[in-house]
Design a protein around this motif. Structure first.
Motif, PDB file in Angstrom:
ATOM      1  N   GLU A  78      -2.213 -16.928 -11.143  1.00  0.00           N
ATOM      2  CA  GLU A  78      -3.400 -16.732 -11.978  1.00  0.00           C
ATOM      3  C   GLU A  78      -4.494 -17.689 -11.534  1.00  0.00           C
ATOM      4  O   GLU A  78      -4.240 -18.869 -11.312  1.00  0.00           O
ATOM      5  CB  GLU A  78      -3.068 -16.991 -13.444  1.00  0.00           C
ATOM      6  CG  GLU A  78      -2.087 -15.983 -14.019  1.00  0.00           C
ATOM      7  CD  GLU A  78      -1.803 -16.227 -15.500  1.00  0.00           C
ATOM      8  OE1 GLU A  78      -2.623 -16.892 -16.166  1.00  0.00           O
ATOM      9  OE2 GLU A  78      -0.773 -15.763 -15.964  1.00  0.00           O
ATOM     10  N   SER A  79      -5.717 -17.160 -11.404  1.00  0.00           N
ATOM     11  CA  SER A  79      -6.849 -17.996 -11.022  1.00  0.00           C
ATOM     12  C   SER A  79      -8.136 -17.307 -11.415  1.00  0.00           C
ATOM     13  O   SER A  79      -8.327 -16.125 -11.129  1.00  0.00           O
ATOM     14  CB  SER A  79      -6.830 -18.236  -9.514  1.00  0.00           C
ATOM     15  OG  SER A  79      -7.955 -18.980  -9.136  1.00  0.00           O
ATOM     16  N   ASP A  80      -9.022 -18.024 -12.066  1.00  0.00           N
ATOM     17  CA  ASP A  80     -10.357 -17.529 -12.434  1.00  0.00           C
ATOM     18  C   ASP A  80     -10.323 -16.164 -13.123  1.00  0.00           C
ATOM     19  O   ASP A  80     -11.079 -15.268 -12.775  1.00  0.00           O
ATOM     20  CB  ASP A  80     -11.261 -17.458 -11.200  1.00  0.00           C
ATOM     21  CG  ASP A  80     -11.466 -18.813 -10.545  1.00  0.00           C
ATOM     22  OD1 ASP A  80     -11.469 -19.815 -11.289  1.00  0.00           O
ATOM     23  OD2 ASP A  80     -11.625 -18.856  -9.316  1.00  0.00           O
ATOM     24  N   GLY A  81      -9.434 -15.990 -14.058  1.00  0.00           N
ATOM     25  CA  GLY A  81      -9.376 -14.736 -14.804  1.00  0.00           C
ATOM     26  C   GLY A  81      -8.719 -13.596 -14.060  1.00  0.00           C
ATOM     27  O   GLY A  81      -8.749 -12.459 -14.518  1.00  0.00           O
ATOM     28  N   THR A  82      -8.101 -13.856 -12.920  1.00  0.00           N
ATOM     29  CA  THR A  82      -7.420 -12.824 -12.148  1.00  0.00           C
ATOM     30  C   THR A  82      -5.951 -13.185 -12.054  1.00  0.00           C
ATOM     31  O   THR A  82      -5.598 -14.334 -11.805  1.00  0.00           O
ATOM     32  CB  THR A  82      -8.010 -12.729 -10.729  1.00  0.00           C
ATOM     33  OG1 THR A  82      -9.400 -12.432 -10.843  1.00  0.00           O
ATOM     34  CG2 THR A  82      -7.336 -11.643  -9.925  1.00  0.00           C
ATOM     35  N   THR A  83      -5.092 -12.188 -12.251  1.00  0.00           N
ATOM     36  CA  THR A  83      -3.650 -12.402 -12.171  1.00  0.00           C
ATOM     37  C   THR A  83      -3.075 -11.507 -11.090  1.00  0.00           C
ATOM     38  O   THR A  83      -3.373 -10.318 -11.037  1.00  0.00           O
ATOM     39  CB  THR A  83      -2.969 -12.047 -13.514  1.00  0.00           C
ATOM     40  OG1 THR A  83      -3.571 -12.844 -14.536  1.00  0.00           O
ATOM     41  CG2 THR A  83      -1.480 -12.306 -13.461  1.00  0.00           C
ATOM     42  N   VAL A  84      -2.250 -12.091 -10.219  1.00  0.00           N
ATOM     43  CA  VAL A  84      -1.544 -11.330  -9.193  1.00  0.00           C
ATOM     44  C   VAL A  84      -0.063 -11.490  -9.481  1.00  0.00           C
ATOM     45  O   VAL A  84       0.446 -12.611  -9.561  1.00  0.00           O
ATOM     46  CB  VAL A  84      -1.866 -11.843  -7.768  1.00  0.00           C
ATOM     47  CG1 VAL A  84      -1.033 -11.104  -6.741  1.00  0.00           C
ATOM     48  CG2 VAL A  84      -3.333 -11.688  -7.470  1.00  0.00           C
ATOM     49  N   THR A  85       0.639 -10.374  -9.667  1.00  0.00           N
ATOM     50  CA  THR A  85       2.072 -10.391  -9.925  1.00  0.00           C
ATOM     51  C   THR A  85       2.767  -9.578  -8.856  1.00  0.00           C
ATOM     52  O   THR A  85       2.350  -8.466  -8.540  1.00  0.00           O
ATOM     53  CB  THR A  85       2.383  -9.776 -11.312  1.00  0.00           C
ATOM     54  OG1 THR A  85       1.675 -10.529 -12.291  1.00  0.00           O
ATOM     55  CG2 THR A  85       3.864  -9.820 -11.606  1.00  0.00           C
ATOM     56  N   MET A  86       3.837 -10.146  -8.284  1.00  0.00           N
ATOM     57  CA  MET A  86       4.628  -9.455  -7.276  1.00  0.00           C
ATOM     58  C   MET A  86       6.069  -9.460  -7.728  1.00  0.00           C
ATOM     59  O   MET A  86       6.593 -10.496  -8.136  1.00  0.00           O
ATOM     60  CB  MET A  86       4.516 -10.148  -5.918  1.00  0.00           C
ATOM     61  CG  MET A  86       3.134 -10.132  -5.359  1.00  0.00           C
ATOM     62  SD  MET A  86       3.089 -10.937  -3.775  1.00  0.00           S
ATOM     63  CE  MET A  86       1.350 -11.189  -3.596  1.00  0.00           C
ATOM     64  N   LYS A  87       6.714  -8.287  -7.651  1.00  0.00           N
ATOM     65  CA  LYS A  87       8.110  -8.163  -8.060  1.00  0.00           C
ATOM     66  C   LYS A  87       8.873  -7.418  -6.978  1.00  0.00           C
ATOM     67  O   LYS A  87       8.359  -6.462  -6.406  1.00  0.00           O
ATOM     68  CB  LYS A  87       8.214  -7.362  -9.358  1.00  0.00           C
ATOM     69  CG  LYS A  87       7.554  -8.002 -10.544  1.00  0.00           C
ATOM     70  CD  LYS A  87       7.691  -7.123 -11.773  1.00  0.00           C
ATOM     71  CE  LYS A  87       6.898  -7.699 -12.934  1.00  0.00           C
ATOM     72  NZ  LYS A  87       6.964  -6.843 -14.119  1.00  0.00           N
ATOM     73  N   LYS A  88      10.091  -7.880  -6.721  1.00  0.00           N
ATOM     74  CA  LYS A  88      10.973  -7.140  -5.821  1.00  0.00           C
ATOM     75  C   LYS A  88      11.743  -6.160  -6.699  1.00  0.00           C
ATOM     76  O   LYS A  88      12.138  -6.477  -7.808  1.00  0.00           O
ATOM     77  CB  LYS A  88      11.962  -8.073  -5.123  1.00  0.00           C
ATOM     78  CG  LYS A  88      11.350  -8.937  -4.067  1.00  0.00           C
ATOM     79  CD  LYS A  88      12.442  -9.715  -3.365  1.00  0.00           C
ATOM     80  CE  LYS A  88      11.872 -10.659  -2.344  1.00  0.00           C
ATOM     81  NZ  LYS A  88      12.918 -11.448  -1.708  1.00  0.00           N
ATOM     82  N   SER A  89      11.985  -4.969  -6.184  1.00  0.00           N
ATOM     83  CA  SER A  89      12.704  -3.991  -6.985  1.00  0.00           C
ATOM     84  C   SER A  89      14.043  -3.668  -6.343  1.00  0.00           C
ATOM     85  O   SER A  89      14.121  -3.338  -5.170  1.00  0.00           O
ATOM     86  CB  SER A  89      11.876  -2.715  -7.144  1.00  0.00           C
ATOM     87  OG  SER A  89      11.624  -2.143  -5.883  1.00  0.00           O
ATOM     88  N   GLY A  90      15.131  -3.776  -7.108  1.00  0.00           N
ATOM     89  CA  GLY A  90      16.475  -3.385  -6.686  1.00  0.00           C
ATOM     90  C   GLY A  90      16.926  -4.067  -5.417  1.00  0.00           C
ATOM     91  O   GLY A  90      16.600  -5.190  -5.117  1.00  0.00           O
ATOM     92  N   ALA A  91      17.755  -3.326  -4.650  1.00  0.00           N
ATOM     93  CA  ALA A  91      18.314  -3.866  -3.410  1.00  0.00           C
ATOM     94  C   ALA A  91      17.289  -3.851  -2.296  1.00  0.00           C
ATOM     95  O   ALA A  91      17.423  -4.545  -1.312  1.00  0.00           O
ATOM     96  CB  ALA A  91      19.535  -3.058  -3.004  1.00  0.00           C
ATOM     97  N   GLU A  92      16.268  -2.996  -2.442  1.00  0.00           N
ATOM     98  CA  GLU A  92      15.222  -2.957  -1.428  1.00  0.00           C
ATOM     99  C   GLU A  92      14.450  -4.260  -1.466  1.00  0.00           C
ATOM    100  O   GLU A  92      14.289  -4.885  -2.493  1.00  0.00           O
ATOM    101  CB  GLU A  92      14.232  -1.819  -1.700  1.00  0.00           C
ATOM    102  CG  GLU A  92      14.778  -0.452  -1.465  1.00  0.00           C
ATOM    103  CD  GLU A  92      13.664   0.573  -1.663  1.00  0.00           C
ATOM    104  OE1 GLU A  92      12.567   0.363  -1.132  1.00  0.00           O
ATOM    105  OE2 GLU A  92      13.920   1.541  -2.352  1.00  0.00           O
ATOM    106  N   SER A  93      13.951  -4.648  -0.338  1.00  0.00           N
ATOM    107  CA  SER A  93      13.155  -5.862  -0.262  1.00  0.00           C
ATOM    108  C   SER A  93      11.695  -5.459  -0.233  1.00  0.00           C
ATOM    109  O   SER A  93      11.089  -5.348   0.810  1.00  0.00           O
ATOM    110  CB  SER A  93      13.536  -6.648   0.997  1.00  0.00           C
ATOM    111  OG  SER A  93      12.784  -7.809   1.060  1.00  0.00           O
ATOM    112  N   THR A  94      11.131  -5.200  -1.414  1.00  0.00           N
ATOM    113  CA  THR A  94       9.719  -4.812  -1.480  1.00  0.00           C
ATOM    114  C   THR A  94       9.007  -5.731  -2.451  1.00  0.00           C
ATOM    115  O   THR A  94       9.578  -6.200  -3.423  1.00  0.00           O
ATOM    116  CB  THR A  94       9.552  -3.356  -1.968  1.00  0.00           C
ATOM    117  OG1 THR A  94      10.128  -3.243  -3.264  1.00  0.00           O
ATOM    118  CG2 THR A  94      10.208  -2.383  -1.016  1.00  0.00           C
TER     119      THR A  94
END
Length: 168
Positions: free
Chosen positions: A25-41
């Motif tokens: 989070e910075s200056d009113g902007t949020t970046v969220t990254m999530k890996k899903s399941g067994a895949e590496s994404t």
């Protein structure tokens, strides 16, 4: 706001790590990254937060997922009769840090060493700049430079070979 290149680098880092979820989070902007399941994404989600003046009905919005696929490209080069065979060497001078390699003390000067140059243990072979600090790299062996592996101004990684030396 993060630049696209910075977001790509974050995706790579999250993808290669054991982290399953990352939020910045910075200056009113949020970046969220999530890996899903067994895949590496890694799925970046950028949200700008703005003040709301009146109540607004909220509905659940599914966040888009971005899948990162690693593509490996192979580059084939044609060998000509003029190319030299791989150099015979006994020692590699490697970069002790991540930074930018410079072959001379300033742009107007000649390179510290070139192919065929004789070096001693304390001979300075190049400079690696990291965080505005210029670090002189010494040969650490006596011998002859048989191959220069990095161009002037090129980014180098920790442990990356810079020169090959045939020791005396």
């Amino acid at each position: 706001m993060l630049k696209v290149q910075e977001i790509r680098e974050l995706i790579k880092l999250v993808d290669q790590s054991a982290i399953d979820e990352f939020t910045y989070e910075s200056d009113g902007t949020t970046v969220t990254m999530k890996k899903s399941g067994a895949e590496s994404t890694a799925a970046p989600v950028v949200q700008e937060q703005r003040p709301v003046e009146r109540p607004v009905e909220t509905t659940e919005i599914r966040e888009p997922e971005v899948k990162v696929e690693e593509k490996k490209e192979t580059v084939h080069t044609e060998q000509t009769d003029q190319e030299e065979p791989p150099a015979d060497f006994d020692y590699e001078i490697v970069s002790p840090m991540v930074g930018t390699m410079y072959s001379s003390p300033n742009p107007e000067s000649d390179a510290y060493v070139n192919k065929g140059a004789k070096v001693e243990k304390d001979t300075i072979v190049c400079i690696v700049e990291a965080m505005k600090l210029f670090n002189e790299i010494e040969a650490e062996v006596s011998g002859e430079i048989v191959e220069v592996l990095v161009e002037d101004g090129e980014l180098v990684e920790y442990g990356q070979p810079l020169f090959r030396v045939k020791t005396k």
